[in-house]
Design an enzyme around this catalytic site. Structure first.
Site, PDB file in Angstrom:
ATOM      1  CG  ASN A 111      89.097 101.436 105.186  1.00  0.00           C
ATOM      2  OD1 ASN A 111      87.918 101.194 104.948  1.00  0.00           O
ATOM      3  ND2 ASN A 111      89.798 100.735 106.057  1.00  0.00           N
ATOM      4  NE  ARG A 121      89.328  96.907 104.498  1.00  0.00           N
ATOM      5  CZ  ARG A 121      88.333  96.804 105.376  1.00  0.00           C
ATOM      6  NH1 ARG A 121      87.589  97.871 105.655  1.00  0.00           N
ATOM      7  NH2 ARG A 121      88.087  95.668 105.991  1.00  0.00           N
ATOM      8  CG  HIS A 123      91.082  90.526 108.337  1.00  0.00           C
ATOM      9  ND1 HIS A 123      90.846  89.738 109.444  1.00  0.00           N
ATOM     10  CD2 HIS A 123      90.437  91.696 108.579  1.00  0.00           C
ATOM     11  CE1 HIS A 123      90.098  90.391 110.313  1.00  0.00           C
ATOM     12  NE2 HIS A 123      89.836  91.592 109.804  1.00  0.00           N
ATOM     13  CD  GLU A 128      94.398  95.551 106.727  1.00  0.00           C
ATOM     14  OE1 GLU A 128      93.421  95.076 106.118  1.00  0.00           O
ATOM     15  OE2 GLU A 128      94.350  95.911 107.920  1.00  0.00           O
TER      16      GLU A 128
END
Length: 384
Positions: A13, A77, A166, A370
């Site tokens: 990320n 991500r 999200h 996540e």
């Protein structure tokens, strides 16, 4: 695609000044390593290339180097996929170019995501790399939920529509909530409340998202740590014409100096709770505005879904603030929602029910994951 022999996925990320990482083994669903490289460009970590080199060194020191044959893929991500990317996507030069073209829709996030992708591809050009998009889970919104009521030609020309964010969290939590109830996701209607410094709600019907609170950007919807959430668009014109604020100043105001911070000077719910306990009326008002907006969305999404089987709280505030959970659902007995005070007060890292026995709607606290969702989607793609 040839299946890779490994079972590990490295999840990256990449932010503007940080890189978060986790290494997961999909064979057992275990987390092998995790870490954070901060202050990129400010100190010893000169750039994202140096940050990724540090990640590689940290993993190698644990015997988990990037050259391991057990590594099956890198999952990235990516915040904004627009209308083009609605599934996890194997990264190619063409995909990188397409993500770059989406930068105007996510100028604060996509550039950093792209940098992380480019550096990781240079480090392991032979390894499958997969982009998992925050917006993808919400791509199933019906057109009537995704459209804004503005001139269609103008909206289409500039990509103006509700995308939502999200998404990996909402996907994971809606599915985990169904599992908590012992049901298949296709059988369950869930309202997911992802409450962190950024906050969003979604209405998930049978595993498919049909509405969500964030829109073209993450600014719309719930009151957040520093973002205003829903606001009359004319406020922007008023601040420009009467207040003399520039577009950039209004952008900064609504994204960085609003929400809880703008209302009471704090964006940490723990600190707000402490101040409320001391009788601070400003903190109390901020809390009340926050939960009022939450309650409105729960009511609205109950109407959208028609039947609600569960309401799930997740992320930092959702998982840890019993006061927010109780206040947001207080007075909703007419909708079949009743929270058990004792269950709600329990702190636990596990998914759990906090609804009263007589509640027709299950209320759950479901820690989000996540990184596991990104790893699962990336691994499934490279093994397909």
């Amino acid at each position: 695609m040839n299946r890779t022999p490994g079972t590990r996925v490295l999840v990256l990320n990449s932010g503007s000044s940080s890189v978060k990482y986790q290494l997961l083994d999909m064979a057992g669903g275990t987390r092998l390593a995790s870490g954070l490289v901060e202050r990129i460009g400010d100190g010893p970590v000169a750039d994202h290339a140096a940050a990724l080199k540090q990640v590689a060194d940290e993993l190698a020191a644990q015997g988990l180097g990037l050259d391991s044959p057990e590594l099956a893929a890198v999952g990235h991500r990516v915040v904004h996929g627009g209308i083009r990317f609605t599934e996890p996507t194997l990264i190619t030069d063409e995909v990188v170019t397409a993500i770059e073209e989406l930068v105007p829709l996510a100028p604060l996030h996509n550039p950093a995501n792209i940098t992380g992708i480019k550096v990781a591809r240079e480090l392991r050009p032979d390894l499958p790399q997969v982009a998992v998009f925050d917006t993808a889970f919400h791509s199933t919104l019906p057109e009537y939920a995704a459209r804004y009521a503005i001139d269609t030609a103008t909206a289409d020309e500039h990509g103006v529509r509700r995308y939502g964010f999200h998404g990996t969290s909402h996907a994971y939590v809606s599915r985990a909530t169904a599992e908590l109830l012992g049901k298949d996701p296709s059988e369950v209607n869930v309202i997911v409340l992802h409450l962190g410094n950024g906050a969003s709600a979604s209405a998930v019907r049978g595993g498919t998202c049909v509405d969500t609170s964030m829109g073209l950007t993450p600014l719309e919807g719930l009151v957040m740590g520093t973002r205003s959430g829903d606001i009359d668009p004319a406020v922007i014109f008023h601040l420009s014409r009467v207040g003399g604020l520039s577009t950039d100043e209004i952008d900064d105001l609504l994204n960085k100096r609003s929400g809880l911070l703008g209302l009471c000077g704090d964006n940490d719910m723990r600190e707000i709770g402490r101040r409320m306990g001391e009788g601070d009326v400003t903190a109390q008002l901020a809390f009340d505005v926050y939960v009022h907006r939450l309650r409105k969305y729960v009511g609205a999404y109950t109407a959208v879904l028609g039947r609600v089987d569960a309401i799930a709280f997740t992320a930092g505030v959702g998982e840890n603030s019993a006061a927010v959970r109780e206040a947001a659902l207080r007075g909703l007995t007419a909708l079949g929602v009743e929270v058990d005070a004792v269950r709600n007060a329990v702190r636990s890292p596990s998914a759990r029910l906090i609804s009263a026995a007589e509640s027709r709607v299950a209320v759950a606290v479901v820690p989000t994951d996540e990184e596991m969702e990104i790893a699962s989607q990336a691994y499934a793609l490279v093994q397909a």
